[in-house]
Motif scaffolding. Sequence first.
Motif, PDB file in Angstrom:
ATOM      1  N   LEU A   1       0.827  -1.212   0.000  1.00 31.72           N
ATOM      2  CA  LEU A   1       0.000   0.000   0.000  1.00 31.72           C
ATOM      3  C   LEU A   1       0.860   1.259   0.000  1.00 31.72           C
ATOM      4  N   LEU A   2       2.011   1.181   0.646  1.00 33.99           N
ATOM      5  CA  LEU A   2       2.892   2.345   0.643  1.00 33.99           C
ATOM      6  C   LEU A   2       3.484   2.597  -0.735  1.00 33.99           C
ATOM      7  N   THR A   3       3.729   1.537  -1.503  1.00 30.57           N
ATOM      8  CA  THR A   3       4.375   1.714  -2.801  1.00 30.57           C
ATOM      9  C   THR A   3       3.496   2.440  -3.812  1.00 30.57           C
ATOM     10  N   ILE A   4       2.167   2.439  -3.608  1.00 28.76           N
ATOM     11  CA  ILE A   4       1.296   3.111  -4.579  1.00 28.76           C
ATOM     12  C   ILE A   4       0.896   4.498  -4.105  1.00 28.76           C
ATOM     13  N   ARG A   5       1.414   4.948  -2.988  1.00 25.75           N
ATOM     14  CA  ARG A   5       1.143   6.311  -2.568  1.00 25.75           C
ATOM     15  C   ARG A   5       1.981   7.278  -3.394  1.00 25.75           C
ATOM     16  N   PRO A   6       1.446   8.434  -3.755  1.00 25.74           N
ATOM     17  CA  PRO A   6       2.199   9.381  -4.601  1.00 25.74           C
ATOM     18  C   PRO A   6       3.544   9.764  -3.997  1.00 25.74           C
TER      19      PRO A   6
END
Length: 379
Positions: A301-306
Amino acid sequence: MISYDAGYWAVNFVFRTKGSVFPKAFCIALPNAFVAACVQTYCNFHDQGWMHIAGVGWLWSRYSFVLGFLLVFRNGQAYSRFRLGSKELFEVGTEWLDATSSLMAFCSHKPEMKEEVRHFRQLLVRLMSMLHCSALQEVSAMDDDSQEIIDPGGIDPHALEFLMQAKNKVDILLTWIKEHAVSAQRNGIIVVAPPILARVLQELSAGLIALASVRQIREISFPFPYAQILSGMMALHWLISPVFAALSVTTPLWAFISCFLVSMSLWSLLYIALELDQPFGDDYNDLPLKLVHNEFNKCLLLTIRPEACKCPDFELPEGARLDKPATLCDSADVFNTRIRKDDRFGNVGEDMSPEEIWQALKMPLVMPSCTDVSLAPLP
């Protein structure tokens, strides 16, 4: 898995029963010692010839020594399996997270590809979450091996139905992820040379190889002949110890103490080996599979945060010069390491807020056909 602090003198946790083998060993050793005291008491009041057999103490001590040696070897093998299983299990997640991070970094920054890139990333993290979940379920010995995955809403229901009916889910999901990455590279969604992309795909395969090592530990038990003869020798030792201990000492108290200590020690070693031999179940000393998977989902989930998808801008502080060495500062002032000192397996620390998770998962995607996932129309 139990996290503990041994303390300065390494005795703070001696009387802790959670996850301990002492209670089971105590239940075996106590009646054994009580019988030894009764036999010694009988010997004090009834003098018979068989009570004066020479070398009884020597025979009992040698038998206990050989049995202890076999148990130490058994414990060494069990600990090796435990360490190898934990190492390979974490290597599976590390390889797959590294591959995910690389694919995220390869995404195009062209404005006209923004929606396609978003679609690629959203589908990728969902497939990776299902992949890691399926991998853990293959090796899990838990009664309830269900795991939390990133919401697969929007993925083709027919594809999900096919996946649920398949026995080798890991292989299918790996194929989908590889095809997803190759299609994205072919259509310009990720910008990377084919040899570099092949290296990322090799990381996916490396995770699968590590998973095979974990499955080997899960499916191949300790050799039956060794386990059988060891259990037989332990049972024989338990039967003869009261008599041999009674004939080796002169008082019921010492018979009780010697028999209790020897039986307690040997049975504790055996139970330790059994605890460590299969570390993928529900016991206190088993690996925390659910927490490991939850941490994997958080990383996805962190990897797809801007903020994670773009390298931060940088400007030299006022007065700093490139030809001078940078100054040092305390890492705790930047990363808040003091308040996250014991954050292992997600036991301590704050989770992502519902708002952050919603921002990461909003705008559900629609999974296209498996032939060209990168060209699917966005909702």
